[in-house]
Design an enzyme around this catalytic site. Sequence first.
Site, short mmCIF file in Angstrom:
data_model
loop_
_atom_site.label_atom_id
_atom_site.label_comp_id
_atom_site.label_asym_id
_atom_site.label_seq_id
_atom_site.Cartn_x
_atom_site.Cartn_y
_atom_site.Cartn_z
N VAL A 59 3.48 68.24 5.56
CA VAL A 59 2.88 66.93 5.34
C VAL A 59 3.95 65.91 4.92
CG1 VAL A 59 1.17 65.61 4.02
CG2 VAL A 59 0.62 67.92 4.81
N CYS A 60 4.87 66.34 4.07
CA CYS A 60 5.95 65.43 3.63
C CYS A 60 6.84 65.03 4.79
CB CYS A 60 6.78 66.09 2.53
SG CYS A 60 5.83 66.56 1.07
N ASP A 61 7.15 65.98 5.65
CA ASP A 61 7.93 65.73 6.86
C ASP A 61 7.20 64.69 7.71
OD1 ASP A 61 8.24 66.31 9.88
OD2 ASP A 61 9.93 67.43 9.08
#
Length: 166
Positions: A59-61
């Site tokens: 999700v951060c990517d």
Amino acid sequence: MANVTFKGNQVTLLGNEVSVGNQAPDFTVLANDLSPVTLADSKGQVRLISVVPSVDTGVCDAQTRRFNEEAAKLDNVKVLTVSVDLPFAQKRWCGAAGVENVETLSDHRELSFGKAYGVAIEELRLLTRAVFVVDSNDKVTYVEYVPEATDHPNYEAAVEAAKAAN
């Protein structure tokens, strides 16, 4: 304080919750070259600050890539991504991902940003997912503390807030 969970478990956020209308708190984080970066370094610009637990997670990517794409379309908006990843890891990740429009900043040393913006997760020593927009006069114009840290933020609302702050 914001009520946040991480993988369904309640977490404790350190620092003070930031609200729309607040003066943006100052902080000191590290750039990829280990130089210190503060809020004052981008004074006079609108800042969209994307906060992620770690750029090395799905999700951060995706969040960092999405704001990288949006940054290319935004005029007079500086997009910052803050995490506790080491500056070397952030630099490697940006190179591998082709991310060039977002400045990644590391809060690993002192959790200065995390405590100033109320996003430091005490139990994990990570930052919870959040998005802030700070106008050119250092006023906070948009805040989103994502209730479940593993969920995506509201990208459209954050981008519209950044446009409106210009």
